[in-house]
Scaffold this active site. Structure first.
Site, PDB file in Angstrom:
ATOM      1  N   ARG A 259       5.180  -3.089   3.219  1.00  0.00           N
ATOM      2  CA  ARG A 259       4.896  -4.506   3.401  1.00  0.00           C
ATOM      3  C   ARG A 259       5.381  -4.942   4.772  1.00  0.00           C
ATOM      4  NH1 ARG A 259       1.662  -3.787   0.379  1.00  0.00           N
ATOM      5  NH2 ARG A 259       1.179  -4.763  -1.633  1.00  0.00           N
ATOM      6  N   GLU A 288      -1.397 -11.072   7.774  1.00  0.00           N
ATOM      7  CA  GLU A 288      -2.612 -10.278   7.969  1.00  0.00           C
ATOM      8  C   GLU A 288      -3.840 -11.169   7.870  1.00  0.00           C
ATOM      9  OE1 GLU A 288      -2.570  -7.006   5.221  1.00  0.00           O
ATOM     10  OE2 GLU A 288      -0.690  -6.200   5.996  1.00  0.00           O
ATOM     11  N   HIS A 307      -4.254  -2.233   7.473  1.00  0.00           N
ATOM     12  CA  HIS A 307      -3.968  -2.068   6.040  1.00  0.00           C
ATOM     13  C   HIS A 307      -5.043  -1.199   5.375  1.00  0.00           C
ATOM     14  CE1 HIS A 307      -1.457  -4.238   2.761  1.00  0.00           C
ATOM     15  NE2 HIS A 307      -1.777  -3.021   2.361  1.00  0.00           N
TER      16      HIS A 307
END
Length: 342
Positions: A259, A288, A307
């Site tokens: 994370r 993000e 990601h």
């Protein structure tokens, strides 16, 4: 359980090329199952913001529900989903269990699950192998100087660039869930020393040494590579700050696939600019998409990805396997796999 079970599949199936097969396998578990497919997906900025309280600061980003989504939430008893609306119980009065599409669930807890008595499970382990491969890919790319080799090729230059080996180097793993356990197995195949930091300092056959949270800075000072894969929580928020990066071994490499909120990003950028770190690889960010004005974009020798360290095909197979097992267990009133204590 004798009544019909209405199962919501609420994620966007864009990257799941076996979606229809997965639905068929779900339906075949029990004739009492009725499947409702109605995607609900929140913007990345909202999902990131819901990970850490106070949650009200991002409520204004929540998308309005369509009539079809409201109807789906009103009917479902359980669901497989990436996101959930705030105060989900108000629109889903029958909902008793949520299966998270991924491992991280901090953004789902803000939906009011605990207050409504709704159970939560995650897909821990579903993407461990592919993410571990990604970690080692980034590490090998740096130590074997792949960027410089590629640059020489682009310039049509036949010029040797020699890399470095990983054998006998020390990799420190922050967090020791399925992802970093998979990293440890692969690191051992390269004859690396594995040092682990986790909440419990209990020994593991996959690690040469395990330390508790109080040993963070000492671990950082002894590692050539540090790979982080921890869930989001108040305890991990910006755990890696200026002091932590200052404690790291000179010329070490940092990788984060857990994370983004684990890292104080300006401190990471400073550590790269100063040369304290030789490189960093991040597949996650505190916000993000990573904002265009983030200092990380201009930091030297950083590898940034959006990601995407998992393999979608294998991931969805594994997620639906966990979900199907849990649906069968839910129908039989048996304990669920990967249940999260709320």
């Amino acid at each position: 359980m004798s009544n019909r079970l209405v199962v919501g599949v609420l994620y966007t199936p864009e990257f799941n090329d076996r979606f229809e097969q997965h639905l068929a396998e779900l339906a075949a578990i029990d004739p009492r199952i009725e499947i409702v497919v109605e995607p609900y997906e929140e913007p990345s900025e909202l999902r990131s913001g819901r990970g850490v309280p106070p949650y009200d600061k991002v409520r204004h980003l929540a998308p309005p529900l369509t009539d079809e989504q409201r109807d789906a939430f009103a009917r479902i008893d359980c669901c497989l989903t990436l996101d959930l609306p705030f105060d989900v119980a108000a629109m889903a009065p029958r909902l008793r269990w949520v299966q998270a599409l991924g491992v991280g669930v901090s953004h789902l807890t803000s939906a009011g699950l605990r207050e409504a008595g709704i159970r939560l499970t995650n897909a821990s382990g579903a993407n461990a192998a592919s993410i571990a491969e990604f970690v080692l890919t980034r590490v090998l790319g740096e130590f074997k100087q792949v960027r410089r080799l590629d640059a020489n090729q682009q310039r049509r230059q036949w010029r040797p660039v020699y890399g470095e080996g990983l054998a006998h180097r020390t990799i420190g793993l922050i967090g020791f869930g399925p992802i970093n356990q998979a990293v440890a197995r692969r690191a051992r195949a390269f004859d690396m020393n594995v040092v682990v930091l986790r909440r419990s300092a209990a020994a593991s056959e996959l690690a040469d040494e395990v330390v508790g949270p109080e040993g963070l800075h000492d671990l950082l000072s002894r590692c050539d590579i540090v790979a982080a894969a921890v869930p989001e929580s108040p305890e991990t928020h910006e755990l890696l700050d200026s002091a932590a990066f200052a404690a790291m071994r000179d010329g070490s490499m940092f990788v984060n696939v857990g994370r983004g909120t684990l890292v104080h990003e300006p401190a990471l950028a400073d550590a790269l600019h100063s040369g304290k770190l030789r490189a960093a690889a991040i597949d996650v960010a505190a916000v993000e998409p990573l904002p265009e004005d983030s200092p990380l974009w201009d930091a030297p020798n950083i590898y940034i990805s959006a990601h995407c360290s998992t393999d979608p095909s294998g991931f969805f197979d594994a997620v639906h396997d966990v979900f199907n097992r849990n649906v069968a267990r839910f129908l039989a009133d048996r304990p669920l796999v990967n249940e999260i204590e709320l």
